[in-house]
Scaffold this motif. Structure first.
Motif: not given
Length: 162
Positions: A11-12, A48-52, A70, A72-73
């Protein structure tokens, strides 16, 4: 082990050319990537869809370190990656993240991919495999077969449907 690393990076994406503050000032990579995606890719509210997100590598004078993000999907990641074609002619770039071993394999295959495209052939790099006109490249004998146009019946090549 490589497969596990690939799955963890699935997902990166790597973002290249994003400005970095001087010195040790903190930066908010989420807002940097969010703003970049809106301004250059036409994708709004990706934050809002970025985790890290974070920078990788050592600081060097006059150079911007890449930002690994990374998402979210996988679906969101692909939306960003497909819009990266809009970056042609800019200093920016976006690419998938792979383990070092696969990066090295891709680096070896990239000049062959470029040559095939110059010859007007359809060439695609999928993770660490190169396909030229639907045939997996496995060395010079495969390339020679592709150029002659006798792909069928070749034991050294694998056909890719697409």
């Amino acid at each position: 082990m490589i497969d596990l690393q690939c799955r963890s990076m699935r997902d990166n994406l790597l973002f290249f050319g994003l400005a970095e503050p001087d010195g040790n000032r903190k930066e908010n990579c989420v807002s940097i990537v969010d703003e970049f995606c809106e301004d250059y890719l036409g994708i709004r509210n990706i934050g809002q869809d970025i985790e890290r997100p974070h920078r990788i590598g050592r600081r060097r004078s006059g150079e911007f370190r890449p930002v690994v993000v990374k998402f979210s999907s996988f679906t969101i990641r692909e939306k960003v990656r497909w819009n990266a074609s809009r970056l042609g002619g800019t200093r920016f770039g976006i690419q998938e993240q792979f383990p070092r071993q696969i990066q090295e394999q891709r680096k070896q295959l990239y000049p062959i991919l470029k040559d095939a495209r110059k010859r007007g052939e359809r060439a695609t790099l999928v993770v660490n495999k190169l396909y030229i006109d639907g045939v997996e490249y496995r060395g010079l004998e495969t390339l020679d077969t592709c150029i002659r146009g006798t792909k069928d019946g070749d034991e050294g090549a694998t056909h890719m449907e697409g």
